[in-house]
Write an enzyme that holds these catalytic residues in place. Structure first.
Site, short mmCIF file in Angstrom:
data_model
loop_
_atom_site.label_atom_id
_atom_site.label_comp_id
_atom_site.label_asym_id
_atom_site.label_seq_id
_atom_site.Cartn_x
_atom_site.Cartn_y
_atom_site.Cartn_z
N TRP A 1 0.84 -1.21 0.00
CA TRP A 1 0.00 0.00 0.00
C TRP A 1 0.87 1.25 0.00
O TRP A 1 0.51 2.25 -0.61
CB TRP A 1 -0.96 -0.03 1.19
CG TRP A 1 -1.66 -1.34 1.27
CD1 TRP A 1 -1.71 -2.19 2.35
CD2 TRP A 1 -2.40 -2.00 0.23
NE1 TRP A 1 -2.42 -3.32 2.03
CE2 TRP A 1 -2.86 -3.23 0.74
CE3 TRP A 1 -2.71 -1.66 -1.08
CZ2 TRP A 1 -3.61 -4.12 -0.02
CZ3 TRP A 1 -3.46 -2.55 -1.85
CH2 TRP A 1 -3.90 -3.75 -1.31
N ASP A 2 2.01 1.21 0.67
CA ASP A 2 2.95 2.33 0.60
C ASP A 2 3.42 2.55 -0.83
O ASP A 2 3.49 3.69 -1.31
CB ASP A 2 4.16 2.07 1.50
CG ASP A 2 3.91 2.41 2.95
OD1 ASP A 2 3.03 3.24 3.23
OD2 ASP A 2 4.59 1.84 3.82
N VAL A 3 3.78 1.47 -1.49
CA VAL A 3 4.28 1.58 -2.87
C VAL A 3 3.20 2.13 -3.78
O VAL A 3 3.42 3.08 -4.56
CB VAL A 3 4.78 0.21 -3.37
CG1 VAL A 3 5.14 0.28 -4.85
CG2 VAL A 3 6.00 -0.24 -2.56
#
Length: 393
Positions: A161-163
């Site tokens: 989700w960060d990416v």
């Protein structure tokens, strides 16, 4: 890269930490933007995040800040925040996940730069705190990850989700910049980590599936909806994926199990040209194919399957991947100050035949004087006075 990079002339002020926002900024920097990362004096909370180089420097920080310029300012002081506001006024673009500070909110900055493009990462839509690990837990994926029968959740090692959020931020910033070029209007754009995860779960059909049929069970390494799984070989393990009738035909021919597969079709009343039937009888098909893989080495499997359309790969650990980096055209030799020489990735975006090799990350605060002089036109005496006052370092 030869020629003028596509984002040449764009300047971005980045106030960030951890993965998503630094990744968004680095993506823009690799496309030619002048990205100025601003940190609190001494560094943000990610300055010494693991993994670390033998020198003790953060490989994580260096990896996510390649090609940027670094400025350190006392963001707790009014004068420090005024310097940052000045940089924003000159650049017109902000990328941030930093806590809101007086004088640096989108609304306050738009007062001095009305056409400001301001992209802010939040944990949740209402401004609540969240990180990849908590969002992932809330989204259901750890409960479909792992082998059948597993009772406890299994977290994914990749901060997906960060990416995804970092790339959404870069796309959103470029969309807002395009809108500004067409209309002259700025944007206060917000992206919530939770929303990115929720949208992805919905776009992939997981949420509709749970609403209309049932929640997906754990499948281990099986591919949902078709035939795909891992197989043990004589010296390792491979992943094989079948997504089309042609893939299946080639796998059957390459492994010589055509007669047995046809017998299974007759026995089950199935048609293995159909994805649903391959998935329904995956265990039986795996049992038929297993001996072919286990009697061969990974190299022998590869030599055979390379001649077909079958999708496959040998499982490798990071050490094996690192040992083969010299053969990867994405990687370039990088001499990172404080860390040393190693192979690092450039941008995975390819513009025609041009390549974008890796550029070292800055050392913390490396460009403070340079940016204040060149962007804000501060004199040497003024910069020295700011340093003596502890406003910059």
């Amino acid at each position: 890269m030869t020629g003028t990079p596509p984002l040449d002339g764009m300047r971005v002020v980045e106030l960030s930490s951890f993965v998503a926002t630094p990744l968004g900024g680095m993506t823009l920097a690799q496309l030619g933007a002048d990205v100025i990362r601003v940190d609190q004096i001494g560094g943000g909370p990610d300055i010494d995040r693991w993994p670390l180089a033998p020198s003790g420097r953060s490989l994580y920080w260096a990896g996510l800040n390649k090609g940027k310029r670094s400025v350190t300012v006392d963001l707790r002081s009014r004068e420090g925040r005024e310097l940052v506001a000045g940089l924003v006024a000159e650049s017109g673009v902000v990328l941030t996940n930093a806590p809101p500070r007086q004088g640096l909110t989108c609304e306050e900055l738009k007062a001095v730069r009305p056409d400001l493009v301001h992209v802010r990462l939040q944990g949740t839509r209402d401004g609540g705190n969240a990180v990849d690990y908590t969002v992932n837990a809330a989204m259901g994926f750890p409960l479909v990850t792992g082998p059948p029968g597993q009772e406890t959740p299994v977290n994914h090692a990749l901060p997906a989700w960060d990416v995804a959020c970092g790339l959404y931020m870069a796309v959103g910033l470029l969309a807002a910049e395009r809108h500004r070029l067409r209309t002259g209007e700025g944007q206060c754009l917000r992206v919530a980590l939770y929303d990115v995860a929720l949208a992805t779960a919905g776009n992939l059909g997981h949420l509709a599936e749970a609403q209309l049929t049932r929640a997906r069970p754990r499948l281990g390494n099986h591919l949902f909806g078709d035939f795909g799984r891992d197989f043990a070989t004589a010296d390792g393990r491979v992943m094989v994926a079948v997504l089309t009738a042609r893939h299946w035909r080639d796998l059957v021919e390459a492994t010589g199990v055509g007669e047995v597969a046809a017998a299974l079709e007759r026995a089950f009343g199935a048609d293995f040209r159909e994805a649903g039937d391959r998935y329904a009888y995956r265990d039986a098909l795996g049992g038929v194919l297993g001996p072919w893989f286990s009697s061969r080495t990974c190299d022998q499997v590869g030599e055979t399957l390379a001649k077909t359309s079958v999708l496959w790969s040998r499982y490798r650990d990071f050490a094996e991947v690192a040992a083969a980096l010299h053969d990867e055209p994405l990687m370039g030799r990088l001499d990172q100050p404080g860390i040393g020489v190693h192979l690092a990735p450039g941008s995975p975006l390819r513009l025609g035949d041009a390549s974008m090799p890796p550029v070292p990350a800055p050392t913390l605060g490396e460009h403070t004087d340079e940016v204040l002089r060149d962007v804000l036109s501060l004199s040497a005496d003024r910069i020295a006075a700011l340093r003596d006052a502890g406003t910059i370092r």
